[in-house]
Every structure is written in C-alpha cells, then in structure tokens.
Design an enzyme around this catalytic site. Structure first.
Site, PDB file in Angstrom:
ATOM      1  N   LYS A  18       0.906  -1.082   0.003  1.00  0.00           N
ATOM      2  CA  LYS A  18       0.059  -0.115   0.161  1.00  0.00           C
ATOM      3  C   LYS A  18       0.893   1.258   0.010  1.00  0.00           C
ATOM      4  O   LYS A  18       1.316   1.673   1.002  1.00  0.00           O
ATOM      5  CB  LYS A  18      -0.812   0.005   1.220  1.00  0.00           C
ATOM      6  CG  LYS A  18      -2.368   0.801   0.966  1.00  0.00           C
ATOM      7  CD  LYS A  18      -2.148   2.415   0.886  1.00  0.00           C
ATOM      8  CE  LYS A  18      -1.646   3.030   1.984  1.00  0.00           C
ATOM      9  NZ  LYS A  18      -1.644   4.568   1.592  1.00  0.00           N
TER      10      LYS A  18
ATOM     11  N   GLU B 283      -0.651   7.433  -1.370  1.00  0.00           N
ATOM     12  CA  GLU B 283      -1.670   7.654  -2.448  1.00  0.00           C
ATOM     13  C   GLU B 283      -1.197   8.953  -3.046  1.00  0.00           C
ATOM     14  O   GLU B 283      -1.715   9.257  -4.255  1.00  0.00           O
ATOM     15  CB  GLU B 283      -3.136   7.979  -1.927  1.00  0.00           C
ATOM     16  CG  GLU B 283      -3.333   8.995  -0.772  1.00  0.00           C
ATOM     17  CD  GLU B 283      -3.099   8.626   0.554  1.00  0.00           C
ATOM     18  OE1 GLU B 283      -3.449   9.298   1.523  1.00  0.00           O
ATOM     19  OE2 GLU B 283      -2.134   7.498   0.822  1.00  0.00           O
TER      20      GLU B 283
ATOM     21  N   CYS C  99      13.570  11.146   6.523  1.00  0.00           N
ATOM     22  CA  CYS C  99      13.777  10.905   8.014  1.00  0.00           C
ATOM     23  C   CYS C  99      15.065  10.705   8.315  1.00  0.00           C
ATOM     24  O   CYS C  99      15.263  10.928   9.416  1.00  0.00           O
ATOM     25  CB  CYS C  99      12.899   9.669   7.998  1.00  0.00           C
ATOM     26  SG  CYS C  99      13.892   8.312   7.463  1.00  0.00           S
TER      27      CYS C  99
END
Length: 499
Positions: free
Chosen positions: A174, A177, A282
């Site tokens: 996933k 988006e 990050c």
C-alpha cells in the site's frame, strides 16, 4: 483531463471499484496530474486473497529460483532507471539526480536479496545425542504487507518487498496515495521478470485500506515507514491482531559540530543533509549542534550565503539543487513551523517562505530556512518539521551536545564532525540513536546492514533490510532427528536428555 490510475492485483491491472479517488499532484506546477483509486476493504481482501493463493507455490519455489526472478527484476529496473526516477520526480518533486540515486539505493537491497540461498542457510549440529542430529531452518511467514511513505516512492518499497519475496512470502503493498506510480511500474517489471501472478500486489488507498491490512486475518506481518503517530498506531493495532510489525517513525536528527571539525566539510554536509529532497527525509539533519559559540557563529556565517544561493526549481531542471514540497498542505504546514519558530523567539537568519518562481507560481516551492539560537523548549526543536528548515542549537560542551541528542524523544540518525578519534569513539558508544555517522551526515546503512532507529523512531524489534530484514520476514524452526537403530528402550516419562 487527469489520467486515472489503478491497482495491481493477481498479476494484472485492477480498476478501482470503491468509487473514491484521490488527487495526485505535480508539485512543480500545482496541477492535478492523475486520480488514484482509494481501495475499499473489499479490494484489499481481493489483493490478500490473490497473495494467499499464490503463497504455497512461491514458498515451495527454491530460493535459487526466487533469486533468479529478483536478478531479472534488477536488470529490468536498471534498464528503466531513468523512467522510474522520472515517475518519482513527477509525483514527489525531488530533483532527478536525487530521485535516480534513491532508486539505485533501493536496488542495492535487491542485490542483497539475490543472495538469499546463502542467507537462509541454517545451523546444523551432528550428534547432539547418541544418534540424534539437530538443525534449524528459516521459513516464510505467508502473506505480508508494506505501507510506505510519500518521500521515497521507489526506495522504501524496495527496502521491503525484495527480501520478503526472496524469503518465500507473498506481498501486498500500500504505497502513499500521493505517489503511486513508481510502485505500479515496479509491479509490472516484477511480472515481466517472471514473478508468478499474485505474489506481488499493489493496492492504493487511505486509512480504510490501512485498517483493512492491519485487521486482515491472513496477513502475518506489516512493515511501515512514516510519521511517529501513525507508526505507533500501526504497531499497536497490528500487534493487537497478533501480527509481526516493524513500524519506523519520525526523526529529529542532530549533527554535532566540534571545535576541531573541518568547518568547510561540515557546512557542505549540512547543506546536503538539511536541504536535499527539500528536507523530506527521515534521515535529514534538522538540528546542527554547535559546540561553543565560536563554532555556532562560524556555522551561521558560512551557511547563510549558501542557503540564500540555493538553486530551487522544478525537479526536472538540471540546475536545480532543491525541488518543491510534495503538496500544498505540506508546504503550508512547513511554513507554519517557520512562523512558530519566530513566535517562539528563535532567530530566523534565512527566510525562504516567500519564494516565488516565475512560471511556477502555483508550485509548492519554498526556499531554505535557517534558525539560530534555537533551544530545547521550542516546538521547532522538539517536533519533526520534514521540510527545508535547519535549526542551530548551541551547546556549551561536548557532554551537553550528547545530552541534547540523548534526551530527545526521537533516535533515528545522528552524526558528529570532528578530527578527534577519542570524541568520535565515545560519541558512537554513548549516543542513544540507532544510526550514527562520524564525519558522515546521513549514515543510511548499505543494504547488507540494517536500517532503523531507537526510541520513538522505531516500534517493533526488527530493523529494516539486511540481516534484520531476513529475520523479520521468516520464522525459525528447529528440527531434532533420530533414526531407528534397532535398539528400543521403551517409553520415557522424564524430561528428555541427550547422552
């Protein structure tokens, strides 16, 4: 009209069926470039079912043959490297050179995963008892899932699925988006490389898809990279469903600059580490800890003209050093942190909030920002900004600098710049951070080591890729074997011992 994207399930394109869509932007222009379907729970179920059906055959495939599929995928990805980098730049905004480098770093994990026949070798002990042998094997978990962030559309998925697939698992990805296209293209390349249908699936979506993954009874493990609040949610929700979870969260990476450091080298390092990829990493350095006011003054003096001269532009511009931020909402969030820093009393030395680029007035651009005299009580010090904002904090001593980093809630990456071997060795030993650089500003480990932070930068027991990745995506089985020798001793009702 913007194009409509899709999912990739069971080895084929799958049109969105939920009726819900999200917008994918071109960050340089601010225009909507595509619509991405947002998966329903039923669509996640379909992807998991495809992965579950493919698992027995893929798990039974020899590690050598699995490695050969990954070799073929690596070759195809290298052939399409420029295409993958262009997809990253188009949806994230980072400059093409940075995008290309991120894909290459991801492919290094594929190289590591191609060594899976060696990596899965267990331990064997002959004659643990008379006529008894014992050995260990590592076997796949089943269907596993990855939930990945917007800042590295290709690299972070590549940290996950190559090792998972090499170990014999099937995978449901996933992606964010905001940046779906690179993952969809890699799914096509995996199929072209010979990966059986259903072994790798991509479902696009938002929280509904995430929750469907976390609660699905057929998903054995979840890997995640993103912000700390979401990482904590992913970890606790997944663990409550008895899943294995690795959830990598946020960061506030300190770079300590000692009085004996090569200041030109330190400034070069800070420029790249703070402003590369517009600070949306990050592992970006967002706090420069100057040991002593003289070092602080020198850093600010040298950084200021460099930051003002940053070449900001669309990622496709070969002259650009820094591209736009990923969305307008994120741009406004970062600008809001700069406003907050001013309110909190930090000295805003370089202000990039009002940057405007001719021809790209609607793009999500801002210039680099530099704060001085930042203190640990300020929110701009405590919280992850995830943008091109560098804070200079002044420490009276080396011990104070170490204490600053150790007391922060995040512990992802850190660095020290010094010529003193004693200080460097002490720093590497004492610092409570997962990844440490000595005169290296962004100490991201190579693929054959493992990536992960400490404290609230990582939830779970396993770091990502490298040996830790193999351990995460497998479970240990120990076999103890004795063959009949013609000697029967009858039943034994005491604790077995080996003689």
């Amino acid at each position: 009209m913007a194009k409509t994207l899709h999912h990739f399930i069971g080895g084929a394109r799958a049109e969105g069926a939920s009726g819900r869509f999200g917008d994918v932007f071109n960050p340089a222009t601010g225009e909507i470039a595509a619509r991405v379907p947002l998966a329903s729970t039923a669509e996640v179920d379909k992807a998991v079912a495809a992965a579950r059906a493919a698992f027995p055959g893929w798990a039974a495939t020899t590690p050598l043959r699995r490695a050969r599929v990954l070799f073929a995928f690596k070759a195809l990805a290298e052939q399409h490297l420029d295409e993958l980098a262009a997809l990253v730049t188009a949806e994230h905004g980072k400059v093409l050179g940075d995008a290309k480098g991120s894909v290459q770093r991801g492919l290094e994990v594929v190289e590591f995963a191609c060594g899976i026949p060696q990596l899965l070798k267990g331990e064997f002990t002959e004659s643990v008892g008379t006529g008894v042998d014992s050995w260990s094997v590592r076997q796949p978990l089943g269907v596993v899932a990855g939930i990945t962030p917007f800042n590295f559309p290709a690299m972070v998925p590549l940290w996950m699925f190559p090792i998972a697939l090499a170990c014999g698992n099937t995978f449901v990805l996933k992606p964010s988006e905001k940046v779906p296209s690179a993952s969809l293209r890699m799914a096509e390349l995996l199929k072209e490389a010979g990966l059986p249908d259903g072994v790798f699936n991509v479902v696009n979506g938002d929280k509904e898809a995430v929750d469907a993954i976390l609660h699905h009874p057929d998903i054995a493990a979840v890997s995640f990279v993103g912000s700390t609040p979401i990482a904590e949610y992913i970890y606790h929700t997944g663990a409550a469903q008895n899943k294995r979870v690795q959830a990598l969260g946020g960061a506030k990476n300190h770079m300590v600059v000692m009085p004996d450091a090569d200041l030109d080298q330190a400034v070069d390092a800070l420029m790249g580490a703070a402003y590369g990829s517009a600070g949306e990493r990050c592992m970006a350095v967002s706090v420069a800890v100057a040991v002593g006011d003289a070092v602080g003054d020198a850093l600010v003096e040298r950084l200021t003209p460099r930051i003002r001269a940053l070449k900001v532009g669309p990622g496709t511009d070969p002259e650009a050093e820094m591209g736009p931020l990923v969305t307008r909402a994120h741009l406004e969030k970062v600008k809001g942190y700069v406003d907050l820093g001013v309110e909190e009393g930090a000295t805003l030395v370089v202000d990039g909030r009002d940057l405007r680029l001719q021809g790209y007035e609607n793009g999500f651009f801002m210039g680099g920002c530099l704060f001085d005299r930042v203190t640990p009580e300020m929110r701009i010090y405590k919280e992850e900004i995830f943008g091109p904002v560098l804070s200079v904090v002044r420490a009276a001593s080396y011990d104070d600098a170490v204490r600053l980093a150790n007391e922060h809630e995040f512990g992802n990456g850190t660095a020290i710049f010094t010529r003193d071997g004693d200080a460097a060795r002490d720093f590497a030993s004492r610092i409570q951070v997962g990844m440490v650089g000595i005169n290296v500003p962004i100490p991201v480990p190579m693929a054959f080591h493992s990536f992960g932070g400490w404290k609230r930068s990582l939830f779970g027991d396993h770091h990502m890729h490298g040996p830790e990745g193999v351990r995460f995506y497998t479970r240990l089985k120990t076999v103890t074997s004795r063959w009949p020798t013609g000697i029967r001793k009858g039943a034994e009702f005491v604790m077995p011992t080996m003689r």
